[in-house]
Enzyme design. Structure first.
Site, mmCIF file in Angstrom:
data_model
loop_
_atom_site.group_PDB
_atom_site.id
_atom_site.type_symbol
_atom_site.label_atom_id
_atom_site.label_comp_id
_atom_site.label_asym_id
_atom_site.label_seq_id
_atom_site.Cartn_x
_atom_site.Cartn_y
_atom_site.Cartn_z
ATOM 1 N N ASP A 3 0.860 -1.166 0.000
ATOM 2 C CA ASP A 3 0.000 0.000 0.000
ATOM 3 C C ASP A 3 0.908 1.231 0.000
ATOM 4 O O ASP A 3 2.091 1.141 0.362
ATOM 5 C CB ASP A 3 -0.891 -0.024 1.238
ATOM 6 C CG ASP A 3 -1.813 1.173 1.305
ATOM 7 O OD1 ASP A 3 -2.488 1.455 0.293
ATOM 8 O OD2 ASP A 3 -1.855 1.827 2.355
ATOM 9 N N ASP B 72 -0.201 5.096 0.866
ATOM 10 C CA ASP B 72 -0.450 6.053 1.941
ATOM 11 C C ASP B 72 -0.279 5.395 3.302
ATOM 12 O O ASP B 72 -0.975 4.438 3.637
ATOM 13 C CB ASP B 72 -1.877 6.615 1.837
ATOM 14 C CG ASP B 72 -2.079 7.456 0.584
ATOM 15 O OD1 ASP B 72 -1.327 8.416 0.398
ATOM 16 O OD2 ASP B 72 -3.009 7.144 -0.199
ATOM 17 N N ASP C 32 -0.999 -0.704 6.175
ATOM 18 C CA ASP C 32 -1.152 -0.038 7.472
ATOM 19 C C ASP C 32 -2.587 -0.063 7.977
ATOM 20 O O ASP C 32 -2.855 0.451 9.057
ATOM 21 C CB ASP C 32 -0.673 1.416 7.388
ATOM 22 C CG ASP C 32 -1.594 2.272 6.518
ATOM 23 O OD1 ASP C 32 -1.914 1.834 5.391
ATOM 24 O OD2 ASP C 32 -2.002 3.368 6.953
#
Length: 330
Positions: free
Chosen positions: A14, A16, A213
């Protein structure tokens, strides 16, 4: 030393909160990605953010020190355009509530686009835009009320930035959703199947690992796709989210950041009424969880958290004040 990455041929990341936070790289991310590349594993960035084109995102990555090109990226906007090209009639009219990137991808896929419900579009596609006009959300809602099929590139509630969390596409979907209850959009991005199915097919991955995250998108998506996952603590979710994760939402591994791929995998073992990870031991005492561990470093606390999480999941016991002791983890 057997490193976590040594068991995998492709590492999906991922963006961001894992690789960057807005205009800055996550500490350790450049070093970690270089190490993964040096291991021989392929690096592929998989992002739910549909606002920017793969080319623009690659340029951003390159400016931060990551060697990346458009072929190293998969965005939810690309997946949406690809899936719709296989399911909708060529030339169909779509109302696009997103950025110009999403408009261009859908046009390239053979569709006509509009920004008004009065053109009678057969579908509405929403994608994240940091500058979405409120009137465009009104048009999307009206089009869905009139019978248009509702699609969304993703449904992330928030986005981590260098300044803190901001609202994601999920908030924009909620605006439209208020006017079309109880209808829900058809979603392409993580944790929904199209995104990672596309990523696995695109790379030919046989032993992939997904690093993210967020539990509700990255980890859930990896679990649904049947692939290994690692939760890192550089973005949206932290220790409380980890302990609250349900049986199908838990990561295979945890790590401070992407450099954890270059270390031996963190494992926890069951010992009677306790769980151990490294030198940390989580145990039950009067129905609450206690910790026997040195907590001086982030590594110590991650070991303690992994032991604590596994005991909590196995027993549903109260973590008590144990989480509060892990003050180096958010």
């Amino acid at each position: 030393m057997t490193r976590l990455i040594d068991s995998h041929d492709v590492a999906f990341f991922d963006l961001d909160g894992v690789i960057y936070l807005g205009p800055i790289a996550v500490p350790g991310a450049v070093e970690g990605i270089r190490g993964v590349t040096a291991s021989g594993a392929r690096v592929m960035y998989v992002t739910n953010n549909a606002a920017r084109s793969a080319r623009v995102v690659a340029e951003h990555l390159d400016s931060l020190g990551f060697a990346a090109g458009p072929d190293d990226l998969i965005t939810s906007a690309q997946v949406a355009a690809g899936v719709l090209a296989e399911t909708l009639t060529p030339g169909s009219l779509i109302l696009v509530a997103g950025t110009q990137n999403l408009v261009e991808l859908l046009t390239e896929a053979g569709f006509r686009t509009t920004d008004t419900a009065d053109d009678s579009p057969g579908a509405v596609v929403q994608g994240y835009s940091p500058h979405i006009p409120w009137g465009l959300l009104d048009e999307a809602g009206i089009a869905v009320q009139r019978g248009a099929t509702w699609y969304a590139t993703n449904d992330d509630a928030t986005r981590p930035t260098d300044r803190g969390l901001v609202a994601g596409l999920g908030a924009q979907l909620a605006v439209v959703g208020m006017t079309v209850r109880p209808r829900k959009p058809i979603v392409f991005g993580k944790p929904h199947a199209p995104m990672l199915d596309f990523a696995i097919s695109h790379t030919g991955a046989e032993r992939p690992i997904f690093v993210g995250d967020r539990i509700d998108t990255d980890i859930m998506g990896a679990n649904r796709a049947g692939i290994t996952s690692m939760l890192v603590f550089t973005g949206a979710h932290g220790k409380h989210d980890l302990l609250a994760a349900g049986p199908g939402d838990r990561p295979t591994y945890i790590g401070a950041d992407v450099r954890a791929l270059l270390e031996p995998p963190r494992t926890a073992t069951h010992e009677g009424h306790s769980w151990r990870c490294g030198a940390a031991r989580a145990h039950l005492h009067d129905g609450r969880i206690g910790l026997d561990a040195a907590l001086d470093t982030q590594t110590d606390q991650l070991d303690a958290l992994w032991a604590l999480a596994n005991l909590s999941w196995a027993t549903d016991a109260d973590p008590g004040d144990s989480l509060a002791r892990l003050d180096l983890l958010h």
